[in-house]
Motif scaffolding. Structure first.
Motif, short mmCIF file in Angstrom:
data_model
loop_
_atom_site.label_atom_id
_atom_site.label_comp_id
_atom_site.label_asym_id
_atom_site.label_seq_id
_atom_site.Cartn_x
_atom_site.Cartn_y
_atom_site.Cartn_z
N GLY A 119 17.49 -79.99 31.95
CA GLY A 119 16.81 -79.36 33.11
C GLY A 119 15.43 -78.86 32.99
O GLY A 119 14.58 -78.91 33.96
N GLU A 120 15.05 -78.07 31.97
CA GLU A 120 13.85 -77.46 31.71
C GLU A 120 12.91 -78.66 31.32
O GLU A 120 11.92 -78.55 32.06
N ARG A 139 11.94 -80.14 34.52
CA ARG A 139 11.10 -79.26 35.54
C ARG A 139 9.74 -79.25 35.01
O ARG A 139 8.84 -79.16 35.54
N THR A 179 16.02 -84.85 39.06
CA THR A 179 16.55 -83.39 39.33
C THR A 179 17.96 -83.31 38.89
O THR A 179 18.61 -82.20 39.11
N CYS A 223 18.83 -80.17 37.32
CA CYS A 223 18.30 -79.04 37.86
C CYS A 223 19.53 -78.47 38.78
O CYS A 223 20.25 -79.11 39.46
N THR A 275 16.18 -75.28 42.53
CA THR A 275 14.98 -75.76 41.92
C THR A 275 14.76 -77.18 42.23
O THR A 275 13.42 -77.53 42.57
N GLU A 276 15.71 -77.97 42.66
CA GLU A 276 15.63 -79.24 43.12
C GLU A 276 14.77 -79.22 44.65
O GLU A 276 13.98 -79.97 44.76
#
Length: 127
Positions: free
Chosen positions: A39-40, A43, A66, A69, A73-74
């Motif tokens: 996820g990081e 992003r 995404t 995420c 965040t998405e």
């Protein structure tokens, strides 16, 4: 490339500001794939694309961008895309992102199924 203030703002928007404290903005010598979660990494890739800007990038093709995420965040990523001046095409299993697109194409294992316009009450975007 944009200045440090803009980089910090985008990293904060995508819940990555903790990376500045740990690694600084230059990030020299880091092997991100060994340090960051999926996820990081997703992003950070989007933050990098946002920093490059729409003067350089005219179309984003987002393939499960995404998937690692959380929903918040998405939402931040897609809202940033909608505010920008860039077109984007998303490939995803997540139905939640339909709201960020003006058109939807459905495909199954066997064949193409349909294309439809998404009727939204807010401003339409050709993405």
């Amino acid at each position: 490339m944009k200045d440090d203030h803009c980089a910090r703002k985008i990293l904060e928007e995508l819940n990555l500001s903790h990376l500045i404290d740990r690694y600084s903005l230059d990030g020299e010598g880091q092997i991100w794939s060994e340090i960051l979660s999926i996820g990081e990494q997703q992003r950070l890739m989007m933050a990098t694309a946002f920093l490059v800007g729409t003067e350089t990038i005219r179309l984003f093709i987002l393939d499960e961008t995404t998937s690692g995420c959380d929903k918040q965040t998405e939402k931040a990523i897609y809202e940033h895309l909608q505010r920008s001046n860039v077109q984007f095409l998303s490939i995803s299993h997540r139905k939640e992102i339909i709201q960020y697109h003006s058109r939807q194409m459905t495909v199954d294992k066997e064949h193409f199924q349909s294309i439809k316009n998404n009727h939204q009450t807010k401003k339409q975007h050709d993405h």
